[in-house]
Design a protein around this motif. Structure first.
Motif, PDB file in Angstrom:
ATOM      1  N   LEU A   1    -131.118 -66.217 -36.453  1.00 60.01           N
ATOM      2  CA  LEU A   1    -130.291 -65.020 -36.256  1.00 60.01           C
ATOM      3  C   LEU A   1    -128.804 -65.322 -36.388  1.00 60.01           C
ATOM      4  CD1 LEU A   1    -132.388 -63.468 -33.378  1.00 60.01           C
ATOM      5  CD2 LEU A   1    -132.102 -62.525 -35.693  1.00 60.01           C
TER       6      LEU A   1
ATOM      7  N   HIS B   1    -128.829 -65.286 -40.307  1.00 62.28           N
ATOM      8  CA  HIS B   1    -129.325 -64.042 -40.922  1.00 62.28           C
ATOM      9  C   HIS B   1    -128.805 -62.783 -40.239  1.00 62.28           C
ATOM     10  CE1 HIS B   1    -131.908 -65.745 -43.969  1.00 62.28           C
ATOM     11  NE2 HIS B   1    -132.249 -66.675 -43.095  1.00 62.28           N
TER      12      HIS B   1
ATOM     13  N   VAL C   1    -132.204 -58.033 -40.108  1.00 61.90           N
ATOM     14  CA  VAL C   1    -132.015 -59.386 -40.624  1.00 61.90           C
ATOM     15  C   VAL C   1    -131.435 -59.249 -42.023  1.00 61.90           C
ATOM     16  CG1 VAL C   1    -133.774 -60.595 -39.272  1.00 61.90           C
ATOM     17  CG2 VAL C   1    -134.438 -59.505 -41.424  1.00 61.90           C
ATOM     18  N   TYR C   2    -130.464 -60.096 -42.344  1.00 59.50           N
ATOM     19  CA  TYR C   2    -129.786 -60.014 -43.627  1.00 59.50           C
ATOM     20  C   TYR C   2    -130.356 -61.029 -44.596  1.00 59.50           C
ATOM     21  CZ  TYR C   2    -126.494 -56.743 -41.686  1.00 59.50           C
ATOM     22  OH  TYR C   2    -125.954 -55.619 -41.120  1.00 59.50           O
ATOM     23  N   GLY C   3    -130.560 -60.567 -45.830  1.00 56.30           N
ATOM     24  CA  GLY C   3    -131.111 -61.427 -46.861  1.00 56.30           C
ATOM     25  C   GLY C   3    -130.730 -60.884 -48.212  1.00 56.30           C
ATOM     26  N   THR C   4    -131.702 -60.839 -49.104  1.00 58.61           N
ATOM     27  CA  THR C   4    -131.404 -60.426 -50.471  1.00 58.61           C
ATOM     28  C   THR C   4    -131.970 -59.056 -50.831  1.00 58.61           C
ATOM     29  OG1 THR C   4    -133.355 -61.666 -51.148  1.00 58.61           O
ATOM     30  CG2 THR C   4    -131.241 -62.794 -51.361  1.00 58.61           C
TER      31      THR C   4
ATOM     32  N   HIS D   1    -138.708 -54.127 -41.931  1.00 53.37           N
ATOM     33  CA  HIS D   1    -139.078 -55.505 -41.616  1.00 53.37           C
ATOM     34  C   HIS D   1    -140.059 -55.500 -40.448  1.00 53.37           C
ATOM     35  CE1 HIS D   1    -137.814 -59.614 -39.875  1.00 53.37           C
ATOM     36  NE2 HIS D   1    -138.486 -59.857 -40.971  1.00 53.37           N
ATOM     37  N   GLY D   2    -141.053 -56.369 -40.495  1.00 50.69           N
ATOM     38  CA  GLY D   2    -142.144 -56.376 -39.522  1.00 50.69           C
ATOM     39  C   GLY D   2    -141.775 -56.729 -38.087  1.00 50.69           C
TER      40      GLY D   2
ATOM     41  N   TYR E   1    -135.971 -56.608 -34.854  1.00 49.09           N
ATOM     42  CA  TYR E   1    -135.181 -56.558 -36.087  1.00 49.09           C
ATOM     43  C   TYR E   1    -135.989 -55.792 -37.127  1.00 49.09           C
ATOM     44  CZ  TYR E   1    -132.417 -59.766 -33.425  1.00 49.09           C
ATOM     45  OH  TYR E   1    -131.657 -60.306 -32.428  1.00 49.09           O
TER      46      TYR E   1
ATOM     47  N   ARG F   1    -134.381 -54.787 -42.962  1.00 47.90           N
ATOM     48  CA  ARG F   1    -133.875 -55.857 -43.803  1.00 47.90           C
ATOM     49  C   ARG F   1    -132.675 -55.310 -44.553  1.00 47.90           C
ATOM     50  NH1 ARG F   1    -138.870 -57.453 -47.380  1.00 47.90           N
ATOM     51  NH2 ARG F   1    -137.434 -58.940 -48.299  1.00 47.90           N
TER      52      ARG F   1
END
Lengths: 107, 297
Positions: free
Chosen positions: B140, B143, B162-165, B170-171, B175, B178
């Motif tokens: 965390l 992300h 949660v940060y990504g691409t 998100h499951g 959080y 995504r």
């Protein structure tokens, strides 16, 4: 990072030894002289940077003299990643990245 | 009357704000650990979780354990400095930590009270590793907390994402979203901490200096990879390898970092100076293939 180069006669006598250290030598933020320091709270600036630079090649040349009546020498070259001045135990205090032995002769 | 109204308005505006602020700050190390709890991530991201647990990011207050000694030394410095405001370990505040070591070793200290700051300082002085192991640079931190570098434009990271691409749901129970952030795939993501020295504050710190070498030596020499490409994509997935995590038995792995060539020349004698011993040349060529100086941090 430490580069050790040693040369030995066939019966194991040391004829040459060199140890070179490549690291960031940091100065002291409190300007208390020209001593080298390790602690992040004390370090400021570099007194010397002889590390390996990205995408550059460093060339080290050694001139190894043969002892009297010796025609062959074994040259050991070892490059280690190492924290302190002592080799310590491999895999904990230092890591051998490269190691080779080559023979040199006078004939 | 207008004055009373103003007081009333202020009252109703400030109380909820204060309550919100108070709710946000962790008051104990355990509360801070809970605020950044990643135990739920394990069930769905088992491999990444195991890699992270093995990485030094998961021990960022202890290190190898050189970090422990380093921070103890720093606290002792502060105690000896006349203007630091620290006479004993318990005087250490969030401000002290964010000014130096924890800007990078524990950025979430911002979300805790001064009590937590002093508890951690005391844990250092007591060699209390169990307490220091409770908080670290975890999923965390990268992300969420450190995931957005342009906050005046993009705002602070959202609490439930949660940060990504990719964008989407998100499951995870807490959080639920995504979010995409360009920071995540850029070198600056890592540069936020792997940089230095810090000279813009009342006490200087020089720990990691690697990002400077990446910017000023690797890129100008024609390098074009990101930290993530070398450290996360080409090998090892998410583990962020380093020398000390590996056994360098695989020469191909060593070559990714340093390529070593050894050349020996035949010995020769001097014709004029017959007394000179014969000598031979040994030439060692070492090329750094990494994205920064080696060694660095």
């Amino acid at each position: 990072m430490v580069l050790d180069v040693t040369a030995k006669t066939k019966d194991g006598k040391e004829a040459f030894k060199s140890e070179k250290i490549y690291m960031l030598h940091a100065g002291d933020s409190r300007n208390e002289g020209d001593q080298m320091v390790y602690g992040p709270a004390n370090k400021l600036s570099f007194l010397e940077d002889n590390t390996f630079q990205p995408l550059q090649t460093k060339v080290e040349t050694y001139d190894i003299k043969f002892p009297e009546n010796t025609k062959n020498l074994d040259v050991n070259v070892e490059l280690r990643f190492q924290y302190g001045p002592e080799v310590g135990s491999i895999g904990k205090d230092s890591w051998v990245l490269f190691k080779t032995t080559k023979e040199i002769s006078t004939k | 009357m207008r004055f009373l109204k103003l007081i009333a308005v202020l009252f109703f505006v400030t109380i909820p704000l204060m309550a919100f602020a108070a709710e946000k700050k962790a008051k104990t190390v355990d509360e801070l650990a809970k605020m950044y709890d990643v135990s739920s991530c394990k069930q769905c991201h088992a491999k990444i979780f195991a890699e992270w647990e093995k990485s030094i990011h998961s021990k960022s207050l202890i290190g190898t354990p050189r970090t422990m000694g380093g921070v103890q030394g720093a606290i002792k410095n502060w105690m000896s400095f006349k203007h630091s405001g620290v006479k004993e370990a318990k005087d250490v505040t969030v401000y002290h930590w964010t000014t130096t070591c924890f800007k990078c070793h524990l950025p979430q200290i911002e979300d805790a009270t001064d009590e937590v700051a002093s508890q951690i300082a005391e844990a250092y002085m007591k060699n209390d590793k169990a307490t220091l192991a409770k908080v670290n640079i975890n999923c965390l931190v990268c992300h969420n907390k450190m995931a957005v570098t342009h906050q005046w434009r993009d705002g602070k990271p959202e609490k439930d994402a949660v940060y990504g691409t990719k964008e989407g749901t998100h499951g995870d129970k807490k959080y639920k979203n995504r979010k995409k952030s360009a920071t995540m795939t850029a070198s600056v993501m890592c540069g936020q901490c792997h940089q230095g020295p810090l000279i813009d504050r009342p006490v200087t710190t020089q720990c990691s200096t690697l990002y400077g070498s990446y910017l000023n030596a690797y890129l100008p020499s024609g390098g074009d990879k990101t930290c993530q490409e070398c450290h996360m994509k080409e090998v090892d997935g998410h583990s962020m390898f380093s020398f000390r995590d590996r056994n360098y038995n695989d020469p191909e792995m060593v070559k990714r970092a340093l390529n070593v060539e050894v050349d020996v020349k035949k010995g020769y004698k001097s014709i004029e100076l017959a007394k000179l011993p014969p000598s031979a040349k040994v030439v060692v060529k070492i090329t750094n293939n990494a994205g920064h100086r080696i060694p660095d941090g």
